[in-house]
Design an enzyme around this catalytic site. Structure first.
Site, PDB file in Angstrom:
ATOM      1  N   ALA A  71       0.825  -1.204   0.000  1.00  0.00           N
ATOM      2  CA  ALA A  71       0.000   0.000   0.000  1.00  0.00           C
ATOM      3  C   ALA A  71       0.859   1.255   0.000  1.00  0.00           C
ATOM      4  CB  ALA A  71      -0.925   0.000   1.214  1.00  0.00           C
ATOM      5  N   GLY A 116       0.843  -5.642   0.688  1.00  0.00           N
ATOM      6  CA  GLY A 116      -0.086  -5.801  -0.424  1.00  0.00           C
ATOM      7  C   GLY A 116       0.561  -6.315  -1.684  1.00  0.00           C
ATOM      8  N   GLU A 119       0.551  -9.911  -1.289  1.00  0.00           N
ATOM      9  CA  GLU A 119      -0.831 -10.371  -1.398  1.00  0.00           C
ATOM     10  C   GLU A 119      -1.281 -10.446  -2.853  1.00  0.00           C
ATOM     11  OE1 GLU A 119      -3.096  -9.093   2.628  1.00  0.00           O
ATOM     12  OE2 GLU A 119      -2.123  -7.444   1.554  1.00  0.00           O
ATOM     13  N   GLU A 139       2.480  -5.993   7.936  1.00  0.00           N
ATOM     14  CA  GLU A 139       1.460  -5.007   8.304  1.00  0.00           C
ATOM     15  C   GLU A 139       1.363  -4.740   9.805  1.00  0.00           C
ATOM     16  OE1 GLU A 139       0.076  -6.402   4.214  1.00  0.00           O
ATOM     17  OE2 GLU A 139       1.083  -7.268   5.961  1.00  0.00           O
TER      18      GLU A 139
END
Length: 265
Positions: A71, A116, A119, A139
């Site tokens: 992110a 992310g 991910e 995170e």
């Protein structure tokens, strides 16, 4: 090679008739996923999902030292709580877009694939990583949790206890350990992740598009089910292809000792 841009930072490149490359191209930010980049990724995935000619997708990065660092925390730092609430479904749609692509997907990972970014790779069916890859879900070290599917996708790969250790410690994992733990599937030489992933995609794309999509559907829907329920999922997928034109062509080509020419229906 043809290329279609989706916003400033996402592109889709065609490799022949049946392989598509989904390109993360926000070089100045190591592909950090901003709100706008998330929208572009969602749009690109929707176009790919609707393209019946695409049989395999490779997710790649143009940055030399990173696949994706996750992110965009600089943007996140500027958001109010209300703005963050509104941004959440936009971000989530990007990860879901990759996860729900109906054809086989391969992530080509080099350098950093964190948060992310990892991910996005986990949302693919196969992860090819080169020797420089460094993956992780850090995170909790910044006060949040993996929110792009990581808490659900990682344990499906490596088991609940191993996933818990990786998420709770927020540690980064180098390429060799990642391969040993099953965090990535294919470990290749430095600089060959994209080349090898595209070669794998070409091999996949030689097969029936109807069969590939049905097989992916059975694999995905059967995860987490008991054996009896999983076999019902498999049977439904089998029935969806058993009377298809692809199945008829495949059997005919086998008996005629030639390569099939898939109708795709």
């Amino acid at each position: 090679m043809t290329e279609q841009r989706y916003g400033e930072w996402v592109a889709v490149r065609a490799h022949g008739a049946h392989v598509a490359e989904l390109v993360l191209d926000r070089v100045k930010a190591m592909n950090a996923i901003s709100t706008q980049m998330a929208r572009s990724l969602t749009e690109a995935c929707a176009a790919l999902a609707a393209d019946q000619d695409v049989r395999a997708v490779v997710l790649t990065s143009t940055h030399e030292r990173a696949f994706c660092v996750g992110a965009d925390l600089k943007e996140r730092n500027s958001l109010t709580d209300a703005e963050l609430v509104r941004q959440r479904p936009v971000a989530r749609a990007a990860y879901t877009g990759v996860l729900e692509l109906p054809m086989p997907t391969i992530a080509a990972v080099h350098g950093f694939a964190l948060g992310g970014g990892f991910e996005l790779a986990l949302s693919c069916d196969v992860i090819v990583a080169d020797a420089t890859a460094e993956v992780g879900l850090p995170e909790v070290s910044v006060g949040v949790i993996p929110g792009g599917g990581g808490t659900q996708l990682l344990p499906r790969r490596v088991g609940a206890a191993r996933a818990a250790e990786l998420v709770f410690t927020a540690r980064r994992v180098g390429a060799e350990e990642a391969a040993a733990l099953g965090l990535v599937d294919v470990l290749t030489e430095q600089g060959r992740d994209r080349e090898d992933a595209l070669a794998l995609a070409e091999r996949i794309a030689a097969n029936s598009p109807v069969g590939l999509r049905a097989a992916k559907r059975a694999l995905r829907l059967g995860q987490g089910l008991g054996l009896r329920e999983g076999l019902e999922v498999e049977d439904a997928a089998w029935r969806s292809v058993a009377f298809s034109a692809d199945r008829a062509e495949g059997v005919r080509a086998f008996n005629e000792r030639r390569r099939p020419e898939w109708p795709g229906a």
